[in-house]
Design a protein around this motif. Sequence first.
Motif, short mmCIF file in Angstrom:
data_model
loop_
_atom_site.label_atom_id
_atom_site.label_comp_id
_atom_site.label_asym_id
_atom_site.label_seq_id
_atom_site.Cartn_x
_atom_site.Cartn_y
_atom_site.Cartn_z
N LYS B 13 2.63 -15.32 -2.19
CA LYS B 13 1.60 -14.41 -1.66
C LYS B 13 2.15 -13.02 -1.37
N ALA B 14 3.47 -12.94 -1.20
CA ALA B 14 4.10 -11.64 -0.95
C ALA B 14 5.18 -11.40 -2.00
N LEU B 15 5.37 -10.16 -2.36
CA LEU B 15 6.33 -9.82 -3.41
C LEU B 15 7.21 -8.67 -2.95
N ILE B 16 8.47 -8.72 -3.34
CA ILE B 16 9.38 -7.61 -3.05
C ILE B 16 9.22 -6.58 -4.16
N ALA B 17 8.68 -5.42 -3.78
CA ALA B 17 8.38 -4.38 -4.77
C ALA B 17 9.48 -3.33 -4.84
N GLY B 18 10.20 -3.14 -3.70
CA GLY B 18 11.23 -2.11 -3.69
C GLY B 18 12.45 -2.55 -2.92
N VAL B 19 13.62 -2.22 -3.47
CA VAL B 19 14.87 -2.47 -2.75
C VAL B 19 15.75 -1.23 -2.88
N TYR B 20 16.64 -1.04 -1.90
CA TYR B 20 17.56 0.08 -1.97
C TYR B 20 18.80 -0.23 -1.14
N GLU B 21 19.94 0.06 -1.71
CA GLU B 21 21.21 -0.03 -0.98
C GLU B 21 21.82 1.35 -0.96
N HIS B 22 22.11 1.85 0.24
CA HIS B 22 22.73 3.18 0.32
C HIS B 22 24.07 3.15 -0.43
N TYR B 92 17.19 -9.32 8.64
CA TYR B 92 16.36 -8.71 7.58
C TYR B 92 15.73 -9.78 6.69
N LEU B 93 16.35 -10.93 6.61
CA LEU B 93 15.73 -12.07 5.92
C LEU B 93 14.64 -12.68 6.78
N VAL B 94 14.87 -12.73 8.09
CA VAL B 94 13.80 -13.18 8.99
C VAL B 94 12.62 -12.23 8.89
N HIS B 95 12.91 -10.93 8.85
CA HIS B 95 11.83 -9.95 8.70
C HIS B 95 11.05 -10.19 7.41
N ALA B 96 11.76 -10.47 6.34
CA ALA B 96 11.07 -10.71 5.06
C ALA B 96 10.16 -11.93 5.17
N GLN B 97 10.64 -12.97 5.88
CA GLN B 97 9.79 -14.14 6.10
C GLN B 97 8.55 -13.75 6.89
N HIS B 98 8.75 -13.01 7.98
CA HIS B 98 7.62 -12.62 8.82
C HIS B 98 6.66 -11.71 8.06
N ALA B 99 7.21 -10.81 7.27
CA ALA B 99 6.35 -9.91 6.49
C ALA B 99 5.55 -10.71 5.46
N ALA B 102 2.75 -12.39 7.28
CA ALA B 102 1.71 -11.43 7.67
C ALA B 102 0.90 -10.97 6.46
N ILE B 103 1.58 -10.82 5.33
CA ILE B 103 0.88 -10.44 4.10
C ILE B 103 -0.03 -11.59 3.65
N ALA B 104 0.49 -12.82 3.71
CA ALA B 104 -0.32 -13.98 3.30
C ALA B 104 -1.56 -14.13 4.18
N ALA B 105 -1.42 -13.74 5.46
CA ALA B 105 -2.55 -13.84 6.39
C ALA B 105 -3.52 -12.66 6.26
N GLY B 106 -3.16 -11.69 5.45
CA GLY B 106 -4.05 -10.55 5.25
C GLY B 106 -3.91 -9.45 6.27
N HIS B 107 -2.88 -9.51 7.11
CA HIS B 107 -2.72 -8.48 8.13
C HIS B 107 -1.99 -7.25 7.61
N VAL B 108 -1.24 -7.41 6.55
CA VAL B 108 -0.33 -6.36 6.08
C VAL B 108 -0.46 -6.22 4.57
N ASN B 109 -0.38 -4.97 4.11
CA ASN B 109 -0.38 -4.71 2.67
C ASN B 109 0.99 -4.25 2.16
N THR B 244 10.73 -19.71 2.44
CA THR B 244 11.44 -19.07 3.54
C THR B 244 11.79 -20.11 4.60
N GLY B 245 12.89 -19.89 5.27
CA GLY B 245 13.26 -20.77 6.38
C GLY B 245 14.14 -20.04 7.38
N THR B 246 13.92 -20.30 8.64
CA THR B 246 14.73 -19.72 9.70
C THR B 246 15.11 -20.80 10.69
#
Lengths: 139, 395
Positions: B13-22, B92-99, B102-109, B244-246
């Motif tokens: 339901k959620a996809l990683i569209a952008g990544v960046y490493e300084h 940051y992996l926990v954040h990805a799970q939470h995001a 939230a995306i799957a629930a329709g709260h976040v785009n 995902t798992g935490t």
Amino acid sequence: MSDLGPSGLPVPPPNPNLETQRFWDATAEGRLELPRCDSCGHVVWYPRERCDQCGSTSVTWFEASGRGTVYSCTVTRRIPGSWRAAAPFVLAYVELDEGPRVVTNIVGCDPETVHIGQAVQVVFDPTPDGPALLRFTPA
Amino acid sequence: MAASVPPVTIRGKALIAGVYEHPGRELPDRTLPQIHADVAAGALADAGLTLADVDAYYSAGDAPGFGALSMVEYLGLDCSYIDDTETGGSAYLVHAQHAAAAIAAGHVNVALITLAGKPRTGGAGPGGSARFSSAPEASFENQFGMSVSGGYALAAARHMHEFGTTSEQLAEVKVAASTHAQHNPHAFLQDVVTVDEVVSSPMISDPLHRLDCCVITDGGGALVLVSEAVAASLDRHCTPVLGTGTSIKHTSGGRIDLTHTGATRSGPLAFAEAGVTPADIDYVSIYDSFTITVLMTLEDLGFCAKGDGGRFVSDGALQSPGGVLPFNTDGGGLCNNHPANRGGMTKVVEAVRQLRGEAHAAVQVPDCELALAHGTGGSLATRMGSATLVLGRST
């Protein structure tokens, strides 16, 4: 580096609170007191006035034996900050005969001889404020 | 108790569209907020989005000031969803799970996750010290010279005692990372090392040598996660989050077992949600604060039996190409980068590169269809936050 205790290691003062004051007061008098759950008998570590196993908030303090065995150990040879001059020293987990595994140092011996499974006995390393840190020496 | 209802799956339901490493490893002339902004801009540009598209922001303890409150203002975001979950380097992996939830629930785009730090040139990170000294466990651990390496050494020593793991086996993890890092022009350490060089490097805390330890670098990274609808509007090939798992593993009231990590729970959760098994995984990014972290995590995720990690990593198993389980093809925290002393972000970034086919050609896993990224925050010696992501092939 902070002051050194009789063990030759730093003795940074602990920060007692309402739940741990009794523990620290006992160390100042050379006793190891631990809380035991009145409901399930679990001996709780770190000291607190609740049982992490059953949720009871009723614990009774008792005097522990001070005996244990080394569960894991490492000779720390390089460390930044205030412990730099204390190296090499032994950082360890000691499993108390009453059950808990506690973070500590093994003192009073050649660091290179400390090993997992070794029998050890508590020594109280006094801090400048009065409470003592639990350290261990070969039994 | 009412009959249980199957959970709503977030699978796909959620996809990683952008990544960046300084690309920087020493950044004396940038402020922490600037580095957060730099990596945010990089990941959004990678996705083909802008700051104005972001409606959710995620940060951890490396964010200065009041975390998301301060950073949303600094970056000029307009967010209706924020999260400051702090589990150290795995946050940051926990954040990805939470995001993803939230995306799957329709709260976040469009969710933005950033990491930045300057442990190499700027001292310790913001905050933290007062918070840690007031922790209930503080006086029972901090008084005994427990360094980060000393704590992980306690775990390594016990693992060796119980399972016969050797320093040479731990060294194989570093050797594999270094063979990958030679191809990464941004890697902090680019020289290939041998087992002998690892075990003859200075002992830090027995049994961990200097080359068993990760690097200390400035830098940062960012992720952008989007909904299926947003992904469909982008030119970018997006990487679906499949599982995902935490979990938090702690000292259990003084009965800590030093030989396993929180991956024993986070891994099965992530595999079950994705509907795959360890045997299906083509590439892994495994948090590598120390060599022992990798070895224990591989066991706990089920890539080998408990206690067999030492044998599993021998003979080049982790090397790409050719190994049975290629890992950390950017060089990982052991060689490439450990920005802010938090390696979870770059684990996700390299997994996405592999799934996009954008890893360095010398280390790209052929036909990489399923990847796993795993973070370990806190300490193996006390309490840790473990987080696992299973990611699918970019579409």
